[in-house]
Scaffold this active site. Structure first.
Site, PDB file in Angstrom:
ATOM      1  N   ASP A  22      19.172  28.432  41.268  1.00 40.08           N
ATOM      2  CA  ASP A  22      20.402  27.778  40.797  1.00 40.08           C
ATOM      3  C   ASP A  22      20.335  27.485  39.291  1.00 40.08           C
ATOM      4  OD1 ASP A  22      22.917  26.690  41.052  1.00 40.08           O
ATOM      5  OD2 ASP A  22      22.203  24.737  41.727  1.00 40.08           O
ATOM      6  N   ASN A  24      22.241  29.327  36.761  1.00 42.16           N
ATOM      7  CA  ASN A  24      22.594  30.423  35.829  1.00 42.16           C
ATOM      8  C   ASN A  24      23.865  30.107  35.044  1.00 42.16           C
ATOM      9  OD1 ASN A  24      20.511  31.829  36.953  1.00 42.16           O
ATOM     10  ND2 ASN A  24      21.785  33.229  38.137  1.00 42.16           N
ATOM     11  N   ASN A  70      29.613  32.027  48.210  1.00 43.94           N
ATOM     12  CA  ASN A  70      29.800  32.609  46.871  1.00 43.94           C
ATOM     13  C   ASN A  70      30.966  33.605  46.789  1.00 43.94           C
ATOM     14  OD1 ASN A  70      26.266  32.622  45.988  1.00 43.94           O
ATOM     15  ND2 ASN A  70      27.834  31.111  45.515  1.00 43.94           N
TER      16      ASN A  70
HETATM   17  C1  FPP Z   1      23.307  30.281  41.242  1.00 44.22           C
HETATM   18  O1  FPP Z   1      23.619  29.892  39.933  1.00 44.22           O
HETATM   19  C2  FPP Z   1      22.976  31.690  41.254  1.00 44.22           C
HETATM   20  C3  FPP Z   1      23.687  32.651  41.913  1.00 44.22           C
HETATM   21  C4  FPP Z   1      24.870  32.333  42.735  1.00 44.22           C
HETATM   22  C5  FPP Z   1      23.323  34.062  41.832  1.00 44.22           C
HETATM   23  C6  FPP Z   1      21.887  34.364  41.628  1.00 44.22           C
HETATM   24  C7  FPP Z   1      21.791  35.753  41.148  1.00 44.22           C
HETATM   25  C8  FPP Z   1      20.893  36.228  40.261  1.00 44.22           C
HETATM   26  C9  FPP Z   1      19.767  35.429  39.786  1.00 44.22           C
HETATM   27  C10 FPP Z   1      21.006  37.600  39.713  1.00 44.22           C
HETATM   28  C11 FPP Z   1      21.118  38.722  40.688  1.00 44.22           C
HETATM   29  C12 FPP Z   1      20.076  38.719  41.731  1.00 44.22           C
HETATM   30  C13 FPP Z   1      19.128  39.653  41.922  1.00 44.22           C
HETATM   31  C14 FPP Z   1      18.204  39.525  43.071  1.00 44.22           C
HETATM   32  C15 FPP Z   1      18.928  40.815  41.044  1.00 44.22           C
HETATM   33  P1  FPP Z   1      25.055  29.296  39.654  1.00 44.22           P
HETATM   34  O2  FPP Z   1      25.921  30.382  39.149  1.00 44.22           O
HETATM   35  O3  FPP Z   1      25.577  28.593  40.859  1.00 44.22           O
HETATM   36  O4  FPP Z   1      24.723  28.267  38.512  1.00 44.22           O
HETATM   37  P2  FPP Z   1      25.461  26.887  38.230  1.00 44.22           P
HETATM   38  O5  FPP Z   1      25.147  25.970  39.371  1.00 44.22           O
HETATM   39  O6  FPP Z   1      24.829  26.455  36.966  1.00 44.22           O
HETATM   40  O7  FPP Z   1      26.917  27.198  38.085  1.00 44.22           O
END
Ligand code: FPP
Length: 248
Positions: A22, A24, A70
């Site tokens: 979490d 990103n 998601n």
């Molecule tokens: C959560 O962060 C992350 C995700 C929903 C996606 C995770 C995906 C990756 C790391 C990249 C692709 C995966 C692979 C295996 C190549 P968020 O977007 O919810 O962050 P936030 O809570 O800060 O908004």
């Protein structure tokens, strides 16, 4: 200042590590960049953590890459994530084969775009013989959905007369989950500062040690992973027993 943890500081290696990646989006927003910029940086963390896990001897690594919830995100973000996933799989195949990493998938693959499904199927097939580490990607995954699918499969067998409902037990349910045949996670890590499970491995995480860190996923690399493993090594897992019972 405390120096960073090394492989030697880790007293016990968990067999199965599961991670909620979490942070990103917030990582990108802090830099005034679009959310996809954070997901791209997150892929580099995926590479670093997969490599570190394999190197240190973790046997199963499960990454929560896309939840059933998601799908509700803006279409642009969903298709961006799917694109990143496909590129990652294509780019990593060679390294996975070299390092003995077998790819497996948890969740409803049928909901994924055709090209992603095809790439997943190809990488799973090619790495099926790898024995070093299993990398589970949880994609279009939800713990409740997984349990419902398992319950339906069992109910179908009962109705068809293949199974006596009196024989149903925990082991049988576990054998119908997407993780069938795999050990439960010993350690569950969540990055990004939130303290919840978000529908991840609800059955399998019953006795997992939980590790929460404020570090956003794009900043979670080998050093942070080893820190989590060192913390795990200092925990006493009692599985409902007392400390004295475990010593005796
Ligand atoms: C959560 O962060 C992350 C995700 C929903 C996606 C995770 C995906 C990756 C790391 C990249 C692709 C995966 C692979 C295996 C190549 P968020 O977007 O919810 O962050 P936030 O809570 O800060 O908004």
């Amino acid at each position: 200042m405390r120096s960073s943890v090394t492989e030697q500081d880790i007293s016990q290696i968990p067999t199965h590590v599961a991670i909620i990646m979490d942070g990103n989006g917030r990582w990108a927003e802090q830099r005034n960049r679009p959310r996809l910029f954070g997901h791209k940086a997150g892929v580099d963390s995926v590479r670093a953590v997969v490599e570190a896990a394999r190197e240190i001897g973790v046997r199963y690594l499960t990454l929560y890459a896309f939840s059933t919830e998601n799908w509700q995100r803006p279409m642009q973000e969903v298709s961006g994530l799917m694109g990143l996933l496909k590129v990652y799989l294509q780019a990593e195949l060679k390294t996975m084969l070299q390092n003995g990493v077998r790819l497996s998938c948890l969740g409803q693959q049928e909901r994924l775009p055709d090209d992603v499904r095809q790439t997943l199927a190809m990488v799973m097939e090619q790495t099926a013989c790898c024995r070093g580490m299993t990398l589970n990607l949880a994609l279009s995954y939800g713990g409740r959905n997984e349990m419902m699918r398992a319950v339906r499969a069992l109910a179908r067998k009962c109705v068809a007369g293949e199974l006596d409902w009196r024989r149903l037990d925990e082991e049988m349910l576990a054998a119908h989950l997407d993780t069938a045949g795999q050990p439960d996670p010993d350690l569950l890590i969540r990055t990004g500062g939130e303290h919840r499970l978000s529908n991840f491995l609800l059955w399998q995480a019953s006795y997992s040690e939980l590790y929460f860190t404020e570090t956003m996923w794009p900043d979670f690399r080998k050093k942070e992973f080893l820190e989590a493993l060192a913390t795990y090594g200092r925990r006493q897992r009692r599985f409902g027993r007392t400390g004295a019972q475990l010593q005796g």
